[in-house]
Design a protein around this motif. Structure first.
Motif, PDB file in Angstrom:
ATOM      1  N   GLN A  44      -2.114 -24.643   4.593  1.00  7.03           N
ATOM      2  CA  GLN A  44      -3.315 -23.904   4.953  1.00  7.03           C
ATOM      3  C   GLN A  44      -4.040 -24.624   6.079  1.00  7.03           C
ATOM      4  O   GLN A  44      -3.832 -25.808   6.327  1.00  7.03           O
ATOM      5  N   LYS A  45      -4.914 -23.882   6.760  1.00 10.20           N
ATOM      6  CA  LYS A  45      -5.551 -24.407   7.962  1.00 10.20           C
ATOM      7  C   LYS A  45      -6.831 -25.170   7.673  1.00 10.20           C
ATOM      8  O   LYS A  45      -7.300 -25.923   8.505  1.00 10.20           O
ATOM      9  N   ASN A  46      -7.433 -24.963   6.505  1.00 11.50           N
ATOM     10  CA  ASN A  46      -8.687 -25.633   6.219  1.00 11.50           C
ATOM     11  C   ASN A  46      -8.659 -26.182   4.786  1.00 11.50           C
ATOM     12  O   ASN A  46      -8.127 -25.545   3.883  1.00 11.50           O
ATOM     13  N   PRO A  47      -9.220 -27.366   4.578  1.00 16.71           N
ATOM     14  CA  PRO A  47      -9.270 -27.914   3.224  1.00 16.71           C
ATOM     15  C   PRO A  47     -10.110 -27.016   2.302  1.00 16.71           C
ATOM     16  O   PRO A  47     -11.199 -26.580   2.690  1.00 16.71           O
ATOM     17  N   PRO A  48      -9.617 -26.699   1.104  1.00 11.68           N
ATOM     18  CA  PRO A  48     -10.405 -25.873   0.190  1.00 11.68           C
ATOM     19  C   PRO A  48     -11.723 -26.556  -0.156  1.00 11.68           C
ATOM     20  O   PRO A  48     -11.753 -27.765  -0.366  1.00 11.68           O
ATOM     21  N   PRO A  49     -12.803 -25.807  -0.161  1.00 13.24           N
ATOM     22  CA  PRO A  49     -14.111 -26.416  -0.407  1.00 13.24           C
ATOM     23  C   PRO A  49     -14.342 -26.661  -1.899  1.00 13.24           C
ATOM     24  O   PRO A  49     -13.666 -26.102  -2.757  1.00 13.24           O
ATOM     25  N   PHE A  50     -15.313 -27.500  -2.186  1.00 16.46           N
ATOM     26  CA  PHE A  50     -15.785 -27.658  -3.555  1.00 16.46           C
ATOM     27  C   PHE A  50     -16.636 -26.435  -3.915  1.00 16.46           C
ATOM     28  O   PHE A  50     -17.231 -25.795  -3.051  1.00 16.46           O
ATOM     29  N   ILE A  51     -16.707 -26.141  -5.223  1.00 16.86           N
ATOM     30  CA  ILE A  51     -17.310 -24.886  -5.682  1.00 16.86           C
ATOM     31  C   ILE A  51     -18.531 -25.148  -6.566  1.00 16.86           C
ATOM     32  O   ILE A  51     -18.517 -26.029  -7.425  1.00 16.86           O
ATOM     33  N   LYS A  52     -19.578 -24.332  -6.329  1.00 14.21           N
ATOM     34  CA  LYS A  52     -20.768 -24.358  -7.186  1.00 14.21           C
ATOM     35  C   LYS A  52     -21.386 -22.962  -7.200  1.00 14.21           C
ATOM     36  O   LYS A  52     -21.502 -22.330  -6.148  1.00 14.21           O
ATOM     37  N   VAL A  53     -21.733 -22.480  -8.383  1.00 14.86           N
ATOM     38  CA  VAL A  53     -22.364 -21.167  -8.506  1.00 14.86           C
ATOM     39  C   VAL A  53     -23.863 -21.367  -8.687  1.00 14.86           C
ATOM     40  O   VAL A  53     -24.310 -22.074  -9.593  1.00 14.86           O
ATOM     41  N   THR A  54     -24.641 -20.746  -7.787  1.00 13.00           N
ATOM     42  CA  THR A  54     -26.099 -20.782  -7.863  1.00 13.00           C
ATOM     43  C   THR A  54     -26.607 -19.349  -7.903  1.00 13.00           C
ATOM     44  O   THR A  54     -26.321 -18.569  -6.981  1.00 13.00           O
ATOM     45  N   GLY A  55     -27.351 -19.003  -8.935  1.00  9.06           N
ATOM     46  CA  GLY A  55     -27.785 -17.619  -9.088  1.00  9.06           C
ATOM     47  C   GLY A  55     -26.576 -16.714  -9.208  1.00  9.06           C
ATOM     48  O   GLY A  55     -25.711 -16.933 -10.058  1.00  9.06           O
ATOM     49  N   LEU A  56     -26.495 -15.716  -8.315  1.00 10.25           N
ATOM     50  CA  LEU A  56     -25.339 -14.829  -8.298  1.00 10.25           C
ATOM     51  C   LEU A  56     -24.485 -15.058  -7.055  1.00 10.25           C
ATOM     52  O   LEU A  56     -23.773 -14.163  -6.602  1.00 10.25           O
ATOM     53  N   ARG A  57     -24.561 -16.267  -6.524  1.00 10.69           N
ATOM     54  CA  ARG A  57     -23.786 -16.607  -5.329  1.00 10.69           C
ATOM     55  C   ARG A  57     -22.851 -17.767  -5.620  1.00 10.69           C
ATOM     56  O   ARG A  57     -23.223 -18.732  -6.283  1.00 10.69           O
ATOM     57  N   LEU A  58     -21.637 -17.651  -5.100  1.00  6.69           N
ATOM     58  CA  LEU A  58     -20.701 -18.765  -5.137  1.00  6.69           C
ATOM     59  C   LEU A  58     -20.896 -19.562  -3.858  1.00  6.69           C
ATOM     60  O   LEU A  58     -20.704 -19.036  -2.759  1.00  6.69           O
ATOM     61  N   GLU A  59     -21.319 -20.804  -4.003  1.00  4.00           N
ATOM     62  CA  GLU A  59     -21.586 -21.648  -2.844  1.00  4.00           C
ATOM     63  C   GLU A  59     -20.405 -22.583  -2.616  1.00  4.00           C
ATOM     64  O   GLU A  59     -19.999 -23.320  -3.518  1.00  4.00           O
ATOM     65  N   ARG A  60     -19.863 -22.540  -1.420  1.00  7.10           N
ATOM     66  CA  ARG A  60     -18.766 -23.431  -1.056  1.00  7.10           C
ATOM     67  C   ARG A  60     -19.380 -24.704  -0.475  1.00  7.10           C
ATOM     68  O   ARG A  60     -19.993 -24.679   0.580  1.00  7.10           O
ATOM     69  N   GLN A  61     -19.206 -25.791  -1.195  1.00  8.48           N
ATOM     70  CA  GLN A  61     -19.826 -27.055  -0.839  1.00  8.48           C
ATOM     71  C   GLN A  61     -18.975 -27.766   0.213  1.00  8.48           C
ATOM     72  O   GLN A  61     -17.898 -28.277  -0.083  1.00  8.48           O
ATOM     73  N   ILE A  62     -19.473 -27.804   1.425  1.00 11.14           N
ATOM     74  CA  ILE A  62     -18.747 -28.406   2.533  1.00 11.14           C
ATOM     75  C   ILE A  62     -19.201 -29.857   2.724  1.00 11.14           C
ATOM     76  O   ILE A  62     -20.389 -30.167   2.598  1.00 11.14           O
ATOM     77  N   CYS A  63     -18.266 -30.735   3.026  1.00 13.60           N
ATOM     78  CA  CYS A  63     -18.591 -32.137   3.269  1.00 13.60           C
ATOM     79  C   CYS A  63     -19.347 -32.269   4.591  1.00 13.60           C
ATOM     80  O   CYS A  63     -18.765 -32.082   5.664  1.00 13.60           O
ATOM     81  N   ALA A  64     -20.640 -32.587   4.511  1.00 12.51           N
ATOM     82  CA  ALA A  64     -21.443 -32.743   5.724  1.00 12.51           C
ATOM     83  C   ALA A  64     -21.107 -34.041   6.443  1.00 12.51           C
ATOM     84  O   ALA A  64     -21.255 -34.147   7.661  1.00 12.51           O
ATOM     85  N   SER A  65     -20.651 -35.027   5.696  1.00 13.69           N
ATOM     86  CA  SER A  65     -20.261 -36.300   6.293  1.00 13.69           C
ATOM     87  C   SER A  65     -19.102 -36.869   5.481  1.00 13.69           C
ATOM     88  O   SER A  65     -18.807 -36.409   4.371  1.00 13.69           O
ATOM     89  N   ALA A  66     -18.471 -37.895   6.025  1.00 17.01           N
ATOM     90  CA  ALA A  66     -17.289 -38.461   5.372  1.00 17.01           C
ATOM     91  C   ALA A  66     -17.618 -39.110   4.041  1.00 17.01           C
ATOM     92  O   ALA A  66     -16.755 -39.224   3.169  1.00 17.01           O
ATOM     93  N   ASP A  67     -18.872 -39.540   3.859  1.00 15.35           N
ATOM     94  CA  ASP A  67     -19.230 -40.228   2.620  1.00 15.35           C
ATOM     95  C   ASP A  67     -20.099 -39.372   1.699  1.00 15.35           C
ATOM     96  O   ASP A  67     -20.719 -39.887   0.766  1.00 15.35           O
ATOM     97  N   SER A  68     -20.138 -38.066   1.929  1.00 11.66           N
ATOM     98  CA  SER A  68     -20.918 -37.174   1.069  1.00 11.66           C
ATOM     99  C   SER A  68     -20.338 -37.138  -0.346  1.00 11.66           C
ATOM    100  O   SER A  68     -19.118 -37.179  -0.531  1.00 11.66           O
ATOM    101  N   ILE A  69     -21.228 -37.053  -1.319  1.00 10.32           N
ATOM    102  CA  ILE A  69     -20.835 -36.855  -2.715  1.00 10.32           C
ATOM    103  C   ILE A  69     -21.570 -35.611  -3.197  1.00 10.32           C
ATOM    104  O   ILE A  69     -22.797 -35.549  -3.153  1.00 10.32           O
ATOM    105  N   LEU A  70     -20.813 -34.609  -3.634  1.00  5.30           N
ATOM    106  CA  LEU A  70     -21.364 -33.280  -3.881  1.00  5.30           C
ATOM    107  C   LEU A  70     -21.326 -32.917  -5.366  1.00  5.30           C
ATOM    108  O   LEU A  70     -20.312 -33.133  -6.034  1.00  5.30           O
ATOM    109  N   GLU A  71     -22.426 -32.361  -5.840  1.00  7.14           N
ATOM    110  CA  GLU A  71     -22.444 -31.839  -7.203  1.00  7.14           C
ATOM    111  C   GLU A  71     -21.676 -30.519  -7.232  1.00  7.14           C
ATOM    112  O   GLU A  71     -21.917 -29.633  -6.415  1.00  7.14           O
ATOM    113  N   VAL A  72     -20.734 -30.387  -8.162  1.00  9.94           N
ATOM    114  CA  VAL A  72     -19.890 -29.192  -8.253  1.00  9.94           C
ATOM    115  C   VAL A  72     -19.837 -28.737  -9.706  1.00  9.94           C
ATOM    116  O   VAL A  72     -20.182 -29.479 -10.629  1.00  9.94           O
ATOM    117  N   ASP A  73     -19.390 -27.501  -9.906  1.00 11.08           N
ATOM    118  CA  ASP A  73     -19.285 -26.974 -11.268  1.00 11.08           C
ATOM    119  C   ASP A  73     -18.037 -27.486 -11.982  1.00 11.08           C
ATOM    120  O   ASP A  73     -18.034 -27.657 -13.198  1.00 11.08           O
TER     121      ASP A  73
END
Length: 304
Positions: free
Chosen positions: A131-160
């Protein structure tokens, strides 16, 4: 205080593996962990002599038949507890971790625990080379699925939740949350566990500095500029059955059910109309929905 990777026991679940690929995986992970276990789900060719010749320190548990990924992971977790591991690292046979993946994950895990956070697990940013892009991390907020993108190389993201392969879990968390649901067999096992842990107050994190190559599904299909993962009709049976089963669990958040159900409906249309053999995909997905509603779980052993 330096990190002690010896506290990590890696658990690889195998089923008729490609030996060249498995060799690459073992070469990548052995230097990064204290112990490595392979739990084999009844592969047609025994791995015992192959491992004894190349990797005599690897502990093999041959289950003799295919009990599913959840059962195999639970067997590995139980063995890791006996060995006194502090963490388990779950891996599929078609994953290749970067040479510093475990250190990056362990550093992130220890940092969260030092803050007093209740840690479910940490996992790497994985890339499917097809695939052409790394699959994003996933988090559901309200009724939206939010794709958590790494803003920086050392980002640590809260996911479901995190996919199981590459997932680093403290043994203490498994003692509290429990193991994998074996009746699911395969598909949604990692999602169910991650959401169950979250419901119990434990948080999963995506670690952007940790990297892993991982094949997601069979050859992806290019559709409207996107590479869509494709599985066999049988895998789609498990996917739909286990999704419906999960929606029936009272502890699961209503908004998560609604968002995921909408995604599931889109998948049904896509795999029924676009992916050959279309009729068989539709039949198996429909059967999975029925079995999810009626609670017919475990390994599918017939066409009915």
């Amino acid at each position: 205080m330096p990190l002690d990777n010896r506290s990590v026991t890696a658990i690889i679940v195998s089923y008729n593996p490609d030996l060249d690929g498995l060799k690459s995986l073992l070469g990548a992970v052995i230097p990064q962990v204290g112990k490595l276990l392979i739990i084999d789900n009844g592969s047609k060719d025994s791995l015992k002599s192959w491992l004894a010749a190349l990797y005599p320190a690897v502990d093999l548990e041959d289950l003799g038949q295919n009990y599913g990924i959840a059962k195999a992971q639970n067997v590995g977790i139980a063995k890791a507890k006996v060995h006194g591991a502090g963490y388990v690292l779950l891996l599929d046979q078609d994953s290749i971790p970067a040479q510093d993946m475990v250190s990056a994950l362990l550093s992130a895990a220890e940092a969260q625990l030092a803050k007093g956070n209740r840690l479910a697990c940490v996992g790497p940013r994985y890339e499917d080379p097809r695939q052409k892009n790394p699959p994003p991390f996933i988090k559901v907020t309200g009724l939206r699925l939010e794709r958590q993108i790494c803003a920086s190389a050392d980002s640590i993201l809260e996911v479901d939740y995190l996919i199981s392969s590459g997932c680093l879990i403290p043994l203490s968390t498994l003692d509290s949350v429990g193991g994998m649901r074996e009746e699911l067999f395969i598909d949604y096992v990692d999602i169910e566990w991650g959401l169950r842990a979250k419901q119990m107050g434990y948080q999963s994190y995506g670690v952007c500095s940790a990297h892993m190559k991982h094949d997601l599904g069979d050859n992806p299909k290019l559709f409207l500029g996107r590479h869509i993962p494709v599985h066999s009709p049988l895998r789609h049976y498990y996917h739909f059955r286990n999704a419906i089963w999960l929606y029936r669990q009272q502890w699961l958040r209503l908004n998560w059910k609604m968002v995921d159900l909408a995604r599931l409906a889109r998948k049904f249309v896509f795999y029924s109309l676009i992916t050959a053999p279309r009729a068989e995909h539709a039949r198996m997905m429909t059967l999975g929905i029925w079995h999810g509603l009626t609670g017919k779980m475990g390994k599918k052993i017939s066409n009915g």
